[in-house]
Design a protein around this motif. Structure first.
Motif, PDB file in Angstrom:
ATOM      1  N   ARG A  38      -1.953  -3.933   4.338  1.00 39.34           N
ATOM      2  CA  ARG A  38      -1.413  -3.460   3.063  1.00 39.34           C
ATOM      3  C   ARG A  38      -2.362  -3.732   1.897  1.00 39.34           C
ATOM      4  N   ALA A  39      -3.118  -4.817   1.985  1.00 44.03           N
ATOM      5  CA  ALA A  39      -4.055  -5.138   0.916  1.00 44.03           C
ATOM      6  C   ALA A  39      -5.154  -4.089   0.785  1.00 44.03           C
ATOM      7  N   GLN A  40      -5.351  -3.297   1.852  1.00 41.38           N
ATOM      8  CA  GLN A  40      -6.381  -2.263   1.849  1.00 41.38           C
ATOM      9  C   GLN A  40      -5.837  -0.899   1.445  1.00 41.38           C
ATOM     10  N   ALA A  41      -4.592  -0.828   1.053  1.00 45.58           N
ATOM     11  CA  ALA A  41      -3.918   0.451   0.809  1.00 45.58           C
ATOM     12  C   ALA A  41      -4.670   1.351  -0.158  1.00 45.58           C
ATOM     13  N   ALA A  42      -5.013   0.823  -1.322  1.00 51.23           N
ATOM     14  CA  ALA A  42      -5.669   1.650  -2.338  1.00 51.23           C
ATOM     15  C   ALA A  42      -6.976   2.233  -1.809  1.00 51.23           C
ATOM     16  N   ALA A  43      -7.772   1.395  -1.144  1.00 52.64           N
ATOM     17  CA  ALA A  43      -9.048   1.866  -0.619  1.00 52.64           C
ATOM     18  C   ALA A  43      -8.856   2.901   0.479  1.00 52.64           C
ATOM     19  N   LEU A  44      -7.875   2.675   1.353  1.00 50.30           N
ATOM     20  CA  LEU A  44      -7.615   3.625   2.438  1.00 50.30           C
ATOM     21  C   LEU A  44      -7.176   4.982   1.895  1.00 50.30           C
ATOM     22  N   VAL A  45      -6.301   4.957   0.889  1.00 50.20           N
ATOM     23  CA  VAL A  45      -5.808   6.211   0.320  1.00 50.20           C
ATOM     24  C   VAL A  45      -6.945   6.969  -0.368  1.00 50.20           C
ATOM     25  N   ARG A  46      -7.776   6.249  -1.114  1.00 53.90           N
ATOM     26  CA  ARG A  46      -8.890   6.916  -1.798  1.00 53.90           C
ATOM     27  C   ARG A  46      -9.881   7.510  -0.796  1.00 53.90           C
ATOM     28  N   THR A  47     -10.062   6.822   0.340  1.00 48.40           N
ATOM     29  CA  THR A  47     -11.053   7.268   1.325  1.00 48.40           C
ATOM     30  C   THR A  47     -10.543   8.416   2.187  1.00 48.40           C
ATOM     31  N   THR A  48      -9.291   8.316   2.636  1.00 44.48           N
ATOM     32  CA  THR A  48      -8.768   9.304   3.594  1.00 44.48           C
ATOM     33  C   THR A  48      -7.919  10.396   2.961  1.00 44.48           C
TER      34      THR A  48
END
Length: 204
Positions: A23-33
């Motif tokens: 969950r801590a990676q959510a923002a980065a994952l959404v921006r990337t994918t």
């Protein structure tokens, strides 16, 4: 556990997992994918509350679906208020996931039947007569009546706090006192008593 999904067809729901992470990676994952749907799995729903606030700050937030082992009515309402598109229970998710994904991709909300029944049951809880409800309402202070009226309009604690220019903690204290005075089991039951007493109009 966090998954981001992309829809491959606008007419027929065909989804694929494009990323997994914490969950801590959510923002980065959404921006990337740039996913259409984000699925958060946790134990009791509370772990996903901060996630809703994180993705709400993104320029193009995906629809968020929470799958949890157990959850209370209060935490379900908190998740929905903070932007969750749906909440499913882990034990029944396999049989409901298909229609739930279709619903959230079309802008609707999706709840496991068990969760929906619990929430609806709160609205259908037995209420006092109009006269009895008015007597209970009369025991409230002016500020408590204001809080109850806004609560009955469907505002979350933060919204009530902003409307009355008080802190969310103070709102929480007022709601607890209101429930004790009205002998209400929860905030939904308190709202029903307010509607019975004509203090507020029920939702249409």
């Amino acid at each position: 556990m966090l998954q981001t999904l992309a829809s491959n067809s606008p007419r027929r729901l065909l989804v694929s997992v494009v990323a997994e992470g914490k969950r801590a990676q959510a923002a980065a994952l959404v921006r990337t994918t740039r996913p259409d749907i984000l699925i958060s799995g946790d134990t009791c729903g509370k772990d996903s509350l901060s996630l809703m606030e994180t993705i709400a700050r993104l320029s193009t937030p995906p629809a968020a679906l929470v799958i949890t082992e157990r959850i209370t009515e209060r935490d379900t309402r908190s998740l929905l208020t903070r932007g969750a598109a749906g909440v499913l229970l882990h034990r029944s998710a396999p049989q409901h996931l298909s229609w739930a994904l279709t619903a959230v991709t079309k802008g609707s909300r999706a709840l496991s039947p068990e969760i929906a029944n619990a929430i609806i049951g709160g609205y259908r809880a037995p209420t006092h007569s109009s006269h009895g409800s008015q007597e209970r309402i009369a025991s409230l202070s002016t500020r408590e009546r204001e809080v109850l009226t806004l609560l009955s309009d469907g505002l979350p604690n933060r919204g009530i706090a902003q409307a009355l220019h008080i802190s969310p903690e103070t709102v929480k204290t007022h709601i607890s006192t209101v429930c004790v005075k009205l002998r209400a089991r929860n905030r939904i039951h308190a709202a029903r008593i307010a509607w019975q007493a004509d203090l507020a109009s029920p939702p249409t």
